[in-house]
Design a protein around this motif. Structure first.
Motif, mmCIF file in Angstrom:
data_model
loop_
_atom_site.group_PDB
_atom_site.id
_atom_site.type_symbol
_atom_site.label_atom_id
_atom_site.label_comp_id
_atom_site.label_asym_id
_atom_site.label_seq_id
_atom_site.Cartn_x
_atom_site.Cartn_y
_atom_site.Cartn_z
ATOM 1 N N ALA A 120 25.736 9.382 -9.568
ATOM 2 C CA ALA A 120 25.054 10.328 -10.463
ATOM 3 C C ALA A 120 25.645 10.374 -11.871
ATOM 4 O O ALA A 120 25.140 11.096 -12.718
ATOM 5 C CB ALA A 120 25.103 11.732 -9.853
ATOM 6 N N GLY A 121 26.706 9.619 -12.116
ATOM 7 C CA GLY A 121 27.318 9.654 -13.443
ATOM 8 C C GLY A 121 28.370 10.747 -13.551
ATOM 9 O O GLY A 121 28.568 11.534 -12.623
ATOM 10 N N PRO A 122 29.051 10.806 -14.705
ATOM 11 C CA PRO A 122 30.148 11.767 -14.874
ATOM 12 C C PRO A 122 29.659 13.215 -14.759
ATOM 13 O O PRO A 122 28.680 13.604 -15.387
ATOM 14 C CB PRO A 122 30.656 11.485 -16.298
ATOM 15 C CG PRO A 122 30.154 10.126 -16.634
ATOM 16 C CD PRO A 122 28.857 9.973 -15.904
ATOM 17 N N MET A 123 30.358 13.969 -13.939
ATOM 18 C CA MET A 123 30.087 15.399 -13.787
ATOM 19 C C MET A 123 31.386 16.083 -13.392
ATOM 20 O O MET A 123 32.219 15.488 -12.712
ATOM 21 C CB MET A 123 29.034 15.658 -12.702
ATOM 22 C CG MET A 123 27.610 15.495 -13.159
ATOM 23 S SD MET A 123 27.075 16.790 -14.301
ATOM 24 C CE MET A 123 26.839 18.174 -13.183
ATOM 25 N N PRO A 124 31.579 17.343 -13.804
ATOM 26 C CA PRO A 124 32.767 18.074 -13.351
ATOM 27 C C PRO A 124 32.684 18.317 -11.849
ATOM 28 O O PRO A 124 31.595 18.251 -11.271
ATOM 29 C CB PRO A 124 32.706 19.383 -14.142
ATOM 30 C CG PRO A 124 31.267 19.554 -14.481
ATOM 31 C CD PRO A 124 30.725 18.168 -14.683
ATOM 32 N N PRO A 125 33.818 18.595 -11.210
ATOM 33 C CA PRO A 125 33.776 18.871 -9.768
ATOM 34 C C PRO A 125 32.776 19.967 -9.429
ATOM 35 O O PRO A 125 32.716 21.003 -10.090
ATOM 36 C CB PRO A 125 35.213 19.323 -9.472
ATOM 37 C CG PRO A 125 36.035 18.676 -10.527
ATOM 38 C CD PRO A 125 35.178 18.659 -11.745
ATOM 39 N N PHE A 126 31.959 19.723 -8.431
ATOM 40 C CA PHE A 126 30.960 20.670 -7.949
ATOM 41 C C PHE A 126 29.932 21.044 -9.027
ATOM 42 O O PHE A 126 29.351 22.123 -9.001
ATOM 43 C CB PHE A 126 31.626 21.946 -7.409
ATOM 44 C CG PHE A 126 32.752 21.691 -6.457
ATOM 45 C CD1 PHE A 126 32.609 20.761 -5.438
ATOM 46 C CD2 PHE A 126 33.961 22.354 -6.580
ATOM 47 C CE1 PHE A 126 33.653 20.509 -4.539
ATOM 48 C CE2 PHE A 126 35.004 22.111 -5.699
ATOM 49 C CZ PHE A 126 34.847 21.182 -4.674
ATOM 50 N N GLY A 127 29.718 20.113 -9.952
ATOM 51 C CA GLY A 127 28.829 20.400 -11.068
ATOM 52 C C GLY A 127 27.369 20.546 -10.692
ATOM 53 O O GLY A 127 26.562 21.041 -11.493
ATOM 54 N N PHE A 128 27.003 20.113 -9.476
ATOM 55 C CA PHE A 128 25.616 20.199 -9.056
ATOM 56 C C PHE A 128 25.308 21.481 -8.279
ATOM 57 O O PHE A 128 24.174 21.706 -7.880
ATOM 58 C CB PHE A 128 25.247 18.974 -8.204
ATOM 59 C CG PHE A 128 25.189 17.699 -8.992
ATOM 60 C CD1 PHE A 128 24.045 17.319 -9.683
ATOM 61 C CD2 PHE A 128 26.308 16.876 -9.080
ATOM 62 C CE1 PHE A 128 23.999 16.149 -10.408
ATOM 63 C CE2 PHE A 128 26.274 15.705 -9.815
ATOM 64 C CZ PHE A 128 25.120 15.341 -10.488
ATOM 65 N N ILE A 129 26.317 22.278 -8.022
ATOM 66 C CA ILE A 129 26.085 23.556 -7.342
ATOM 67 C C ILE A 129 25.680 24.592 -8.378
ATOM 68 O O ILE A 129 26.381 24.804 -9.373
ATOM 69 C CB ILE A 129 27.344 24.019 -6.585
ATOM 70 C CG1 ILE A 129 27.659 23.031 -5.456
ATOM 71 C CG2 ILE A 129 27.148 25.419 -6.012
ATOM 72 C CD1 ILE A 129 28.887 23.383 -4.656
ATOM 73 N N GLU A 130 24.558 25.253 -8.164
ATOM 74 C CA GLU A 130 24.021 26.184 -9.148
ATOM 75 C C GLU A 130 24.277 27.637 -8.745
ATOM 76 O O GLU A 130 24.628 27.937 -7.596
ATOM 77 C CB GLU A 130 22.526 25.924 -9.332
ATOM 78 C CG GLU A 130 22.238 24.511 -9.841
ATOM 79 C CD GLU A 130 20.756 24.237 -9.999
ATOM 80 O OE1 GLU A 130 19.948 25.024 -9.458
ATOM 81 O OE2 GLU A 130 20.409 23.236 -10.647
ATOM 82 N N GLU A 131 24.081 28.512 -9.694
ATOM 83 C CA GLU A 131 24.402 29.929 -9.503
ATOM 84 C C GLU A 131 23.669 30.557 -8.315
ATOM 85 O O GLU A 131 24.274 31.353 -7.570
ATOM 86 C CB GLU A 131 24.109 30.710 -10.782
ATOM 87 C CG GLU A 131 24.594 32.148 -10.715
ATOM 88 C CD GLU A 131 24.423 32.861 -12.039
ATOM 89 O OE1 GLU A 131 24.639 34.094 -12.064
ATOM 90 O OE2 GLU A 131 24.069 32.208 -13.043
ATOM 91 N N PRO A 132 22.391 30.260 -8.081
ATOM 92 C CA PRO A 132 21.728 30.868 -6.921
ATOM 93 C C PRO A 132 22.421 30.557 -5.594
ATOM 94 O O PRO A 132 22.471 31.403 -4.692
ATOM 95 C CB PRO A 132 20.317 30.264 -6.963
ATOM 96 C CG PRO A 132 20.096 29.959 -8.410
ATOM 97 C CD PRO A 132 21.429 29.505 -8.919
ATOM 98 N N GLN A 133 22.984 29.336 -5.470
ATOM 99 C CA GLN A 133 23.703 28.985 -4.250
ATOM 100 C C GLN A 133 24.973 29.823 -4.106
ATOM 101 O O GLN A 133 25.334 30.249 -3.010
ATOM 102 C CB GLN A 133 24.065 27.490 -4.260
ATOM 103 C CG GLN A 133 22.866 26.564 -4.173
ATOM 104 C CD GLN A 133 23.267 25.124 -4.412
ATOM 105 O OE1 GLN A 133 23.350 24.674 -5.557
ATOM 106 N NE2 GLN A 133 23.527 24.398 -3.338
ATOM 107 N N ILE A 134 25.651 30.054 -5.234
ATOM 108 C CA ILE A 134 26.868 30.868 -5.205
ATOM 109 C C ILE A 134 26.522 32.305 -4.825
ATOM 110 O O ILE A 134 27.207 32.937 -4.018
ATOM 111 C CB ILE A 134 27.582 30.814 -6.564
ATOM 112 C CG1 ILE A 134 28.054 29.375 -6.856
ATOM 113 C CG2 ILE A 134 28.760 31.780 -6.609
ATOM 114 C CD1 ILE A 134 28.601 29.161 -8.244
#
Length: 477
Positions: A120-134
């Protein structure tokens, strides 16, 4: 970001104990309560990754039995110490128990994140987890993630499946460990912003740990990937436990002055008696009126006696603030009046000193502040000897050499005792896959591409794999 915040959200905490796990620096970590060893198959599973990540090193590893033995010895030490921690109940302490489960969850989550997003290319750790999931994780949405925390309930005694409560327990445990390992933070209070960051990261770890467990159980993940993640958890947990054991039992590893003296008395080859006799003869000449500076320039073995321009200094050290010199040396010097010579030899780890005080007084430092200083001359006769067991070694202070040998023996005896008592099992060797020059070239090209270099920019020396210079074992000082 504050030190406390960094500690709270650190994803892969490697609490080192001085174990030289060279090729496991990237691949460390296994679940499970069994920290009493590692199999040949598990080691080879880790080694296999080097074929694509660092084939040049892997080739040297395959060709050099001493390098493989170094890794085996490191693993034996690691699992011996970890087994000692288990045997002494350190893993059952509530804070340590929580940390072991946190290590497991973090290693799983980080590796799962990398695996599912590797293209998926460079992303910070857990960068694909969005606020609704949290939000859902903390019960603020339509569903709540619970997998990791069901385990926490069983393993650290949580009374409810409440992720907020689980987070609070995690936070308290993490803060306790951070403050224990960094006394300067003992009075530090966590800010609301720090708590928010930690809470968010905790949720992200929990979400991906849950996904990993579900997919692993359903057979939707590569079995080798699952094995490697579990193995990483095992090694990470073992490292944490080994550190706990080392800290608790540090006193057992200390060697007393009496033990050093006894060893030297029983092993004359480690004695510096001849050096001491030489120093006493020079002291006698000083007492008979010979010029101290002249004798210093002739006999001292202190490399600091030579100024940058090559001129000899007659053993003089000027404007020494109190506290700079070795205590025994400074105490002897400051017990004198200017012009006096200390009546006996002063022994330190560096050797035998003949000490003459030249001046005591007050001077100003660079900021203009006054401080007590003194000028002193000394003649040093080194008490260094070569290790009788290693004729090619450099000289080092006799007592320092003996202390090191006794410490090494104590450590070896401790490790062997732990291995025997706790059934630690580590293989004597492991197989290394064959590495071709083509594999090395491909890895180098990949590395250059990652660095943004094209083939024309690569140094000529890069066309062939560089021979890694093996680190020499320290000898002498």
């Amino acid at each position: 970001m504050s030190s406390l915040t960094k500690g709270l959200i650190l994803l892969l905490v490697v609490l080192g104990i001085g174990v030289g796990l060279v090729f496991w620096k990237k691949n460390v970590g296994h679940t499970g309560s069994n920290v009493n060893g590692i199999t040949k198959e598990e080691i080879e599973l880790l080694v296999a990754d080097l074929a694509k990540d660092n084939p040049a090193y892997l080739k040297r590893l395959g060709e050099n039995p001493d390098m493989r033995k170094e890794q085996i010895d490191s693993l034996r030490e690691l699992f011996a110490l970890a087994s000692g921690a288990r045997a002494e109940g350190l893993a059952n302490d509530p804070t340590n128990k929580t940390e072991l489960e946190t290590i497991r969850a973090q290693v799983i989550a980080v590796n799962y994140d990398r695996e599912i997003h590797k293209d998926a290319g460079p992303m910070p750790p857990f960068g694909f987890i969005e606020e609704p999931q949290i939000n859902a994780f903390y019960g603020q949405g339509e569903q709540t993630e619970k997998g990791f925390f069901d385990n926490l309930k069983d393993k650290i005694g949580l009374g409810a499946r409440d992720n907020e409560l689980a987070f609070q327990r995690f936070l308290e445990s993490k803060i306790a460990l951070i403050k224990e390992n960094n006394p300067s933070l003992a009075d530090k209070e966590i800010s609301e912003d720090e708590r928010k960051q930690a809470r968010e990261m905790f949720a992200k770890v929990g979400i991906y740990e849950q996904e990993f467990q579900q997919k692993a159980q359903a057979g939707e993940l590569d079995p080798n990937f699952v094995k490697k993640v579990n193995l990483q958890v095992k090694l990470q947990q073992a490292q944490f436990l080994a550190r706990l054991y080392s800290k608790k039992n540090a006193e057992k590893m200390k060697v007393t002055d009496e033990e050093v003296e006894k060893f030297i008395a029983e092993n004359p080859a480690y004695s510096a008696a001849e050096k001491k006799t030489k120093a006493e003869e020079i002291l006698a000449r000083v007492k008979n009126g010979e010029d101290f500076a002249t004798l210093a320039n002739e006999f001292t073995e202190d490399p600091g006696n030579k100024a940058p321009d090559g001129k000899l200094k007659g053993g003089l050290y000027e404007n020494n603030p109190k506290g700079r010199m070795v205590p025994a040396f400074e105490q002897a010097a400051l017990s004198l009046e200017p012009g006096q010579v200390y009546d006996t030899l002063v022994e330190t780890d560096y050797g035998y000193h003949i000490v003459k005080l030249e001046r005591k007084g007050v001077t100003k430092d660079d900021s203009g502040k006054e401080e007590e200083t003194y000028d002193v001359r000394h003649i040093l006769i080194s008490n260094g000897i070569k290790d009788p067991d290693d004729p090619e070694s450099q000289e080092m202070p006799a007592k320092m050499l003996v202390r090191r040998k006794l410490e090494e023996k104590k450590q070896k005896d401790l490790i062997e005792g732990l291995i025997a008592r706790n059934g630690v099992s580590v293989p004597d060797d492991f197989d290394v896959p064959e590495v071709t020059d083509e594999m090395i070239q491909e890895a180098m090209q990949k590395q250059r591409k990652q660095m943004g270099l094209d083939e024309s920019e690569a140094p000529a020396a890069d066309k062939a794999p560089p021979a890694k210079k093996e680190e020499a074992k320290p000898k002498g000082k």
